[in-house]
Write an enzyme that holds these catalytic residues in place. Sequence first.
Site, PDB file in Angstrom:
ATOM      1  N   ASP A  29       1.772  -4.133   3.265  1.00 24.17           N
ATOM      2  CA  ASP A  29       3.078  -3.500   3.447  1.00 24.17           C
ATOM      3  C   ASP A  29       2.847  -2.137   4.099  1.00 24.17           C
ATOM      4  OD1 ASP A  29       5.813  -3.004   3.289  1.00 24.17           O
ATOM      5  OD2 ASP A  29       5.699  -2.272   1.235  1.00 24.17           O
ATOM      6  N   ASP A  31       5.218   0.877   4.116  1.00 24.14           N
ATOM      7  CA  ASP A  31       5.624   1.992   3.253  1.00 24.14           C
ATOM      8  C   ASP A  31       5.106   1.809   1.836  1.00 24.14           C
ATOM      9  OD1 ASP A  31       7.552   3.746   4.924  1.00 24.14           O
ATOM     10  OD2 ASP A  31       8.256   1.700   5.305  1.00 24.14           O
TER      11      ASP A  31
END
Length: 160
Positions: A29, A31
């Site tokens: 991912d 963020d």
Amino acid sequence: SSIAPQHASTTTEVEARCQATARLLVCLDYDGTLVPIAARPEEARPTSTVLRLLSQLAQAPDIDVAIVSGRPLAELRVLLPIQGVAYIGANGLEVCTATGEFLSFLPPGAFSTILTLLRIQVENLVAGVPGIFVENKGQAFALHYRLARPETRSSPILFP
């Protein structure tokens, strides 16, 4: 009795599984994983170390790397310009494979009218509320409230 997640493993177990597999897919991912969570989305930028490590990982034989994010695909590709990486943007609605093939799981303009109307309603709801803003993500939008005061973040007007 307690139920433990089947995916729970120690670092040693994960390392052993990774070494034992013929091909490895690493999904990361953006963020909160590759970059720290920031007060505003535009402040979350990768370091040169992250870019270098991702590039090395993407060039490793028998390892495929995918970046998964709620951010738009075009934005991900600018933030992480790494050759050989697959990008999955807009929470899976947009994909760019490691070879550069583009896939979209929503027809162009499929929900643009209703999404725009909904986004405008939310923008009007939070207009003038300090620390809260709406981010237009193209095929989606996000309501950010990290900068708001704690009593505002838990307001029943915003979050009934």
